[in-house]
Design a protein around this motif. Structure first.
Motif, mmCIF file in Angstrom:
data_model
loop_
_atom_site.group_PDB
_atom_site.id
_atom_site.type_symbol
_atom_site.label_atom_id
_atom_site.label_comp_id
_atom_site.label_asym_id
_atom_site.label_seq_id
_atom_site.Cartn_x
_atom_site.Cartn_y
_atom_site.Cartn_z
ATOM 1 N N ASP A 1 -1.773 3.870 1.213
ATOM 2 C CA ASP A 1 -2.280 5.040 1.930
ATOM 3 C C ASP A 1 -1.140 5.712 2.691
ATOM 4 O OD1 ASP A 1 -5.084 5.482 1.562
ATOM 5 O OD2 ASP A 1 -5.462 3.592 2.588
ATOM 6 N N GLY B 1 -9.524 1.313 -6.666
ATOM 7 C CA GLY B 1 -8.242 1.769 -7.209
ATOM 8 C C GLY B 1 -8.045 1.344 -8.650
ATOM 9 N N GLY C 1 -6.721 -5.133 5.314
ATOM 10 C CA GLY C 1 -6.478 -4.557 6.642
ATOM 11 C C GLY C 1 -6.143 -3.075 6.541
ATOM 12 N N GLY C 2 -5.375 -2.707 5.510
ATOM 13 C CA GLY C 2 -5.021 -1.303 5.306
ATOM 14 C C GLY C 2 -6.255 -0.467 5.024
ATOM 15 N N ASN C 3 -7.171 -1.018 4.249
ATOM 16 C CA ASN C 3 -8.400 -0.282 3.928
ATOM 17 C C ASN C 3 -9.227 -0.050 5.195
ATOM 18 O OD1 ASN C 3 -11.426 -0.422 2.278
ATOM 19 N ND2 ASN C 3 -9.779 0.784 1.415
ATOM 20 N N ALA D 1 -5.083 -9.990 7.589
ATOM 21 C CA ALA D 1 -5.236 -8.545 7.377
ATOM 22 C C ALA D 1 -4.391 -8.049 6.204
ATOM 23 C CB ALA D 1 -4.859 -7.785 8.650
ATOM 24 N N GLU E 1 -1.228 7.185 -8.795
ATOM 25 C CA GLU E 1 -2.364 7.478 -9.669
ATOM 26 C C GLU E 1 -2.112 7.201 -11.145
ATOM 27 O OE1 GLU E 1 -5.271 9.057 -8.592
ATOM 28 O OE2 GLU E 1 -4.704 9.536 -6.531
ATOM 29 N N THR F 1 -7.297 2.460 7.646
ATOM 30 C CA THR F 1 -7.282 3.839 7.169
ATOM 31 C C THR F 1 -8.567 4.551 7.561
ATOM 32 O OG1 THR F 1 -5.764 3.530 5.355
ATOM 33 C CG2 THR F 1 -7.419 5.210 5.038
ATOM 34 N N LEU G 1 4.532 -4.916 6.986
ATOM 35 C CA LEU G 1 3.940 -6.198 7.388
ATOM 36 C C LEU G 1 3.860 -7.206 6.246
ATOM 37 C CD1 LEU G 1 0.886 -4.767 9.425
ATOM 38 C CD2 LEU G 1 3.134 -5.419 10.324
ATOM 39 N N VAL H 1 1.699 7.518 0.672
ATOM 40 C CA VAL H 1 1.205 8.741 0.021
ATOM 41 C C VAL H 1 1.117 9.863 1.055
ATOM 42 C CG1 VAL H 1 -0.747 9.791 -1.192
ATOM 43 C CG2 VAL H 1 -0.072 7.444 -1.746
ATOM 44 N N ALA I 1 1.212 -1.988 5.345
ATOM 45 C CA ALA I 1 1.117 -3.252 4.606
ATOM 46 C C ALA I 1 1.415 -2.971 3.138
ATOM 47 C CB ALA I 1 -0.249 -3.877 4.819
ATOM 48 N N LEU J 1 -4.088 -5.194 13.548
ATOM 49 C CA LEU J 1 -5.210 -5.977 13.014
ATOM 50 C C LEU J 1 -4.614 -7.215 12.354
ATOM 51 C CD1 LEU J 1 -8.112 -6.503 12.011
ATOM 52 C CD2 LEU J 1 -7.689 -4.885 10.159
ATOM 53 N N ALA K 1 -2.365 -3.109 -2.379
ATOM 54 C CA ALA K 1 -3.181 -2.683 -1.235
ATOM 55 C C ALA K 1 -3.824 -3.880 -0.542
ATOM 56 C CB ALA K 1 -4.261 -1.716 -1.711
ATOM 57 N N THR K 2 -4.029 -3.743 0.762
ATOM 58 C CA THR K 2 -4.559 -4.853 1.554
ATOM 59 C C THR K 2 -5.903 -4.500 2.196
ATOM 60 O OG1 THR K 2 -3.549 -4.118 3.631
ATOM 61 C CG2 THR K 2 -2.178 -5.473 2.164
ATOM 62 N N LEU L 1 5.523 3.789 -4.599
ATOM 63 C CA LEU L 1 4.914 3.479 -3.301
ATOM 64 C C LEU L 1 5.554 2.244 -2.676
ATOM 65 C CD1 LEU L 1 1.115 4.159 -3.998
ATOM 66 C CD2 LEU L 1 2.812 5.678 -2.978
ATOM 67 N N VAL M 1 3.045 0.799 11.589
ATOM 68 C CA VAL M 1 3.046 -0.357 10.690
ATOM 69 C C VAL M 1 2.422 0.036 9.360
ATOM 70 C CG1 VAL M 1 2.893 -1.985 12.610
ATOM 71 C CG2 VAL M 1 0.799 -1.241 11.439
HETATM 72 C C1 LIG Z 1 -4.161 5.815 -6.578
HETATM 73 C C2 LIG Z 1 -4.938 5.306 -5.421
HETATM 74 C C3 LIG Z 1 -6.266 4.934 -5.597
HETATM 75 C C4 LIG Z 1 -7.003 4.455 -4.516
HETATM 76 N N1 LIG Z 1 -8.301 4.099 -4.728
HETATM 77 C C5 LIG Z 1 -9.048 3.645 -3.693
HETATM 78 C C6 LIG Z 1 -10.416 3.280 -3.896
HETATM 79 O O1 LIG Z 1 -10.950 3.320 -5.016
HETATM 80 N N2 LIG Z 1 -11.118 2.849 -2.821
HETATM 81 C C7 LIG Z 1 -10.562 2.764 -1.577
HETATM 82 O O2 LIG Z 1 -11.253 2.357 -0.646
HETATM 83 N N3 LIG Z 1 -9.283 3.098 -1.358
HETATM 84 C C8 LIG Z 1 -8.512 3.543 -2.384
HETATM 85 N N4 LIG Z 1 -7.205 3.904 -2.168
HETATM 86 C C9 LIG Z 1 -6.667 3.867 -0.815
HETATM 87 C C10 LIG Z 1 -5.857 2.604 -0.458
HETATM 88 O O3 LIG Z 1 -5.326 1.981 -1.601
HETATM 89 C C11 LIG Z 1 -6.696 1.585 0.288
HETATM 90 O O4 LIG Z 1 -7.250 2.155 1.439
HETATM 91 C C12 LIG Z 1 -5.889 0.339 0.692
HETATM 92 O O5 LIG Z 1 -6.739 -0.698 1.079
HETATM 93 C C13 LIG Z 1 -4.886 0.579 1.803
HETATM 94 O O6 LIG Z 1 -4.213 -0.632 2.064
HETATM 95 P P1 LIG Z 1 -2.639 -0.672 2.291
HETATM 96 O O7 LIG Z 1 -2.299 -2.057 2.686
HETATM 97 O O8 LIG Z 1 -1.941 -0.123 1.116
HETATM 98 O O9 LIG Z 1 -2.527 0.333 3.503
HETATM 99 P P2 LIG Z 1 -1.236 1.025 4.183
HETATM 100 O O10 LIG Z 1 -0.921 2.281 3.447
HETATM 101 O O11 LIG Z 1 -0.162 -0.006 4.294
HETATM 102 O O12 LIG Z 1 -1.807 1.338 5.580
HETATM 103 C C14 LIG Z 1 -2.901 2.217 5.737
HETATM 104 C C15 LIG Z 1 -3.110 2.538 7.230
HETATM 105 O O13 LIG Z 1 -3.548 1.391 7.936
HETATM 106 C C16 LIG Z 1 -2.601 1.031 8.926
HETATM 107 N N5 LIG Z 1 -2.500 -0.429 8.848
HETATM 108 C C17 LIG Z 1 -2.322 -1.166 7.720
HETATM 109 N N6 LIG Z 1 -2.364 -2.479 8.003
HETATM 110 C C18 LIG Z 1 -2.565 -2.576 9.344
HETATM 111 C C19 LIG Z 1 -2.710 -3.672 10.241
HETATM 112 N N7 LIG Z 1 -2.694 -4.945 9.820
HETATM 113 N N8 LIG Z 1 -2.910 -3.406 11.558
HETATM 114 C C20 LIG Z 1 -2.948 -2.133 12.005
HETATM 115 N N9 LIG Z 1 -2.836 -1.051 11.191
HETATM 116 C C21 LIG Z 1 -2.643 -1.270 9.885
HETATM 117 C C22 LIG Z 1 -1.345 1.785 8.615
HETATM 118 O O14 LIG Z 1 -0.638 2.117 9.791
HETATM 119 C C23 LIG Z 1 -1.871 3.016 7.921
HETATM 120 O O15 LIG Z 1 -2.270 3.968 8.863
HETATM 121 C C24 LIG Z 1 -6.420 4.356 -3.236
HETATM 122 C C25 LIG Z 1 -5.076 4.718 -3.064
HETATM 123 C C26 LIG Z 1 -4.335 5.180 -4.144
HETATM 124 C C27 LIG Z 1 -2.906 5.542 -3.938
#
Ligand SMILES: Cc1cc2nc3c(=O)[nH]c(=O)nc-3n(C[C@H](O)[C@H](O)[C@H](O)COP(=O)(O)OP(=O)(O)OC[C@H]3O[C@@H](n4cnc5c(N)ncnc54)[C@H](O)[C@@H]3O)c2cc1C
Ligand code: FES
Ligand code: FES
Lengths: 160, 277
Positions: B31, B97, B108-110, B69, A43, B113, B49, B34, B27, B162, B105-106, A60, B25
């Motif tokens: 999320d 964010g 696929g992660g969004n 993804a 954050e 989640t 990934l 944290v 990316a 994904l 952030a990716t 992170l 897994v």
């Molecule tokens: C400070 C802060 C602010 C944020 N603001 C926002 C915002 O404004 N809007 C918003 O929508 N989100 C927000 N987020 C949440 C987050 O950043 C998003 O949801 C982001 O897209 C997650 O992507 P990631 O790759 O980091 O996910 P990860 O943390 O890597 O994964 C998230 C989840 O998805 C699963 N996963 C990831 N990739 C795959 C895959 N390819 N196949 C299967 N499962 C998978 C993981 O197992 C986990 O359960 C915020 C987070 C933080 C820390």
């Protein structure tokens, strides 16, 4: 496990647990305490490092993710015995009060200026919007980045 | 201690998953890491990934885009064709964010989640995105609209990843609109969001409207009634207001630290009034 990466320009390797947070590894094992932990959850931006030039949050990231990467921390931004123009400008413009946010701010600004050497104030605000400052306020920080951008352009012109 | 694996390609990922079927897994980790810290998770196997080339990047063909993804939001936002062809998604990404979060952030992660406030979900919903879910032995295609079953719950099965997101270009949808209401501009979870695609005839009559809201229900909310109320009309404040009333009825918002349910429903429905402005 053994992790190999480039840290502030030097090839480095370390044997550590793969799930160490990068912020802990860099602060505790490498003594790079310019990196701060404000929130530990994405954050605040005080834990900012540059990963291949891009600003990322070391709270992170897990140690394995350093493998093969080039990492810059605030300690590696300047050359020997001198300040980076961003550091000079932050001091000159009064953009530092307690200084807790400054390393992250400066690295985020560095990433911006690499991509966009002449940003508008709005673009600077946007680029620093993941970095929180609790005391200086943002006005002087934006002033400092603007001043540094000008100084860096001048340097570049001089160098031809 | 948790083990963390860093596969470099898909075959390596499949072999890791075969040996460690319970592995989680991640990316970008924005999320998962944290959450894990909050729960002090230990003795897990994690698979990162981010280095798998097959899972990152954007490919365009005649009909649309294939998005890996693990493509970061920054990568997507820097892609001129994405900004030009699917501004409804680009606009949502630009509010998500903060710059460092978008660097990590990716997409696929969004999606995985499956948060009610996930900012990519309303745009992907109106764009009728399809998800490619893969395992070592094959893949299946699931529409995004059915993928999320409840907050944090998806149709992903154990060992399934994904891999790609398929988005067709929304031909003829001249109006592409995204709005997000939060407590501040950066680093703010949506109190309400809305994505809309509107196709109009040369005379300005609405031929088709696709609208989806975020943060006002357990998952993305749609309102066939509101869409029907717009179809065949010309865009005007009165027409939009009537549709907004119907949309409010489809929502099931909650009270939380960010806003009350009453406020959420009202502001979300009223976002419709900004279409075409
Ligand atoms: C400070 C802060 C602010 C944020 N603001 C926002 C915002 O404004 N809007 C918003 O929508 N989100 C927000 N987020 C949440 C987050 O950043 C998003 O949801 C982001 O897209 C997650 O992507 P990631 O790759 O980091 O996910 P990860 O943390 O890597 O994964 C998230 C989840 O998805 C699963 N996963 C990831 N990739 C795959 C895959 N390819 N196949 C299967 N499962 C998978 C993981 O197992 C986990 O359960 C915020 C987070 C933080 C820390
Ligand atoms: S400590 Fe990493 S973002 Fe706050
Ligand atoms: S100078 Fe104190 S937090 Fe910014």
């Amino acid at each position: 496990m053994i992790i190999r990466f480039v840290l502030n320009g030097e090839e480095t390797q370390i044997d550590c647990a793969p799930d160490r947070r990068v912020i802990d590894l860099l602060r505790e094992d490498f003594g790079l305490t310019g990196i701060k932990e404000g929130c530990g959850s994405g954050e605040c931006g005080t834990c900012t490092i540059l990963v291949d030039g891009e600003n990322r949050l070391s709270c992170l990231m897990l140690a394995v993710q350093l493998e093969g990467k080039s990492i810059t921390t605030i300690e590696g931004l300047a050359g020997e015995n001198r300040q980076h123009p961003l550091q000079e400008a932050f001091i000159r413009c009064g953009a530092v009060q307690c200084g807790y946010c400054s390393p992250g701010m400066i690295l985020a600004a560095r990433a911006l200026l690499t991509e966009n050497p002449e940003p508008t104030r709005e673009q600077i605000r946007e680029a620093l919007s993941g970095n929180l400052c609790r005391c200086t306020g943002y006005q002087k920080i934006v002033d400092a980045v603007e001043a540094a951008a000008r100084a860096m352009q001048k340097q570049k012109e001089k160098a031809g | 201690m948790n083990r963390v694996l860093l596969p470099k390609n898909l075959p390596e990922l499949w072999s890791f998953l075969e040996n460690e079927p319970e592995a989680r897994v991640y990316a970008g980790g924005t999320d998962l890491l944290v959450q894990m810290r909050a729960r002090c998770a230990d003795n897990l196997v994690l698979i990162c990934l981010e280095r798998i080339a097959e899972l990152t990047g954007i490919r365009e063909d005649e009909d649309g885009f294939w998005i890996g993804a693990c493509t970061t939001f920054r990568h997507l936002l820097n892609h001129p064709r994405i900004r030009e062809q699917i501004p409804v998604l680009a606009k949502a990404l630009s509010t998500l964010g903060s710059p460092p979060i978008r660097n990590m952030a990716t997409i696929g992660g969004n999606i995985c989640t499956a948060s009610p406030a996930g900012d990519t979900l309303p745009p992907l919903y109106v764009l009728d995105a399809d998800l490619i879910l893969s395992t070592q032995s094959g893949e299946r295609v699931v529409p995004l609209s059915g993928f999320i079953t409840a907050p944090g719950k998806t149709q992903l099965e154990r060992g399934e990843v994904l891999t790609q997101i398929r988005i067709k270009k929304p031909e003829g949808y001249r109006v592409q609109h995204f709005e997000k209401v939060g407590q501040r501009k950066a680093l703010a979870c949506a109190i309400a969001s809305m994505a809309a695609l509107v196709k109009t005839s040369p005379a300005g009559v609405i031929e088709s409207a696709r609208i989806a809201w975020g943060s006002v229900g357990p998952t993305v909310v749609v309102s066939p009634d509101a869409e029907a109320a717009l179809t065949g009309k010309t865009l005007s404040p009165a027409v939009l207001e009537a549709a907004a009333d119907l949309a409010g009825k489809a929502m099931a918002p909650i009270d939380d630290i960010r806003a009350t349910a009453v406020y959420r429903r009202r502001v979300a429905a009223n976002l419709l009034l900004r279409i075409g402005t």
